[in-house]
Design a protein around this motif. Structure first.
Motif, short mmCIF file in Angstrom:
data_model
loop_
_atom_site.label_atom_id
_atom_site.label_comp_id
_atom_site.label_asym_id
_atom_site.label_seq_id
_atom_site.Cartn_x
_atom_site.Cartn_y
_atom_site.Cartn_z
N CYS A 1 0.87 -1.32 -0.19
CA CYS A 1 0.07 0.24 0.14
C CYS A 1 0.51 1.87 0.02
O CYS A 1 0.45 2.40 -1.15
N ASN A 2 1.81 0.71 0.65
CA ASN A 2 3.33 2.83 1.22
C ASN A 2 3.09 3.22 -0.19
O ASN A 2 3.79 4.05 -1.28
N GLN A 3 3.78 1.49 -0.96
CA GLN A 3 4.57 1.72 -2.59
C GLN A 3 3.54 2.75 -3.18
O GLN A 3 4.39 3.21 -4.22
N GLN A 4 2.30 1.81 -3.45
CA GLN A 4 1.73 1.86 -4.64
C GLN A 4 1.27 3.87 -4.16
O GLN A 4 0.71 4.49 -5.01
N PHE A 5 0.73 4.34 -2.50
CA PHE A 5 0.43 5.70 -2.05
C PHE A 5 1.64 6.45 -3.04
O PHE A 5 1.14 7.19 -3.37
N GLN A 6 2.60 5.69 -2.96
CA GLN A 6 4.22 6.79 -2.77
C GLN A 6 4.60 6.99 -4.76
O GLN A 6 4.36 8.31 -5.28
N LEU A 7 3.85 5.34 -5.38
CA LEU A 7 3.82 5.64 -7.31
C LEU A 7 2.51 6.79 -7.31
O LEU A 7 2.71 7.47 -8.53
N ILE A 8 1.52 6.95 -7.12
CA ILE A 8 0.68 7.69 -7.48
C ILE A 8 0.71 9.06 -7.02
O ILE A 8 0.96 9.59 -7.48
N ALA B 1 3.80 10.35 -9.44
CA ALA B 1 3.00 10.65 -10.97
C ALA B 1 2.09 11.99 -10.66
O ALA B 1 2.37 12.20 -11.78
N GLY B 2 1.49 12.33 -9.83
CA GLY B 2 0.59 13.35 -9.18
C GLY B 2 2.08 14.59 -9.59
O GLY B 2 1.79 15.54 -10.47
N LYS B 3 2.74 14.51 -8.76
CA LYS B 3 3.99 16.01 -8.66
C LYS B 3 4.19 16.33 -10.01
O LYS B 3 4.84 16.62 -10.93
N ALA B 4 4.42 14.96 -11.34
CA ALA B 4 5.22 14.90 -12.37
C ALA B 4 4.48 15.49 -13.38
O ALA B 4 4.58 16.55 -14.41
N PHE B 5 2.97 14.80 -13.13
CA PHE B 5 1.95 16.19 -13.69
C PHE B 5 1.87 17.58 -13.97
O PHE B 5 1.66 18.19 -14.88
N GLU B 6 1.66 17.56 -12.58
CA GLU B 6 1.95 18.55 -11.77
C GLU B 6 2.88 19.82 -12.83
O GLU B 6 2.65 20.82 -13.10
N ALA B 7 4.66 19.47 -12.26
CA ALA B 7 5.12 19.41 -12.72
C ALA B 7 5.48 19.83 -14.00
O ALA B 7 5.75 21.35 -15.67
N LYS B 8 5.16 18.88 -15.69
CA LYS B 8 4.53 18.85 -16.68
C LYS B 8 3.57 20.29 -16.93
O LYS B 8 4.11 20.49 -17.80
N GLU B 9 2.08 20.15 -16.65
CA GLU B 9 1.80 20.95 -16.80
C GLU B 9 1.58 22.33 -16.00
O GLU B 9 0.82 23.47 -16.95
#
Length: 68
Positions: free
Chosen positions: A38-45, A48-56
């Motif tokens: 669960c912790n790995q999945q939280f970190q992955l999500i 991914a959100g941070k990368a998307f935010e940076a791209k946007e």
């Protein structure tokens, strides 16, 4: 126990945990494979959100710098 660990995992994504919270989570993750996953999945999500935010938030494509 897992409910508290999940709360701490989520909290840790937003702000640093205190010493006692960090040790409690670390101890729980050492014993609980489901929470480790669960912790790995939280970190992955989160990542991914941070990368998307940076791209946007990056400046738009500048056509003036293009060589044609």
């Amino acid at each position: 126990m897992c409910r508290e660990a999940t709360r701490l995992m989520s909290k840790n994504l937003d702000a640093p945990l205190g010493f006692q919270e960090r040790m409690s989570l670390k101890f729980h993750l050492a014993m609980c494979g489901a929470c480790r996953k669960c912790n790995q999945q939280f970190q992955l999500i989160h990542d991914a959100g941070k990368a998307f935010e940076a791209k946007e938030s990056s400046p738009p494509f500048d056509t003036d710098d293009q060589t044609t």
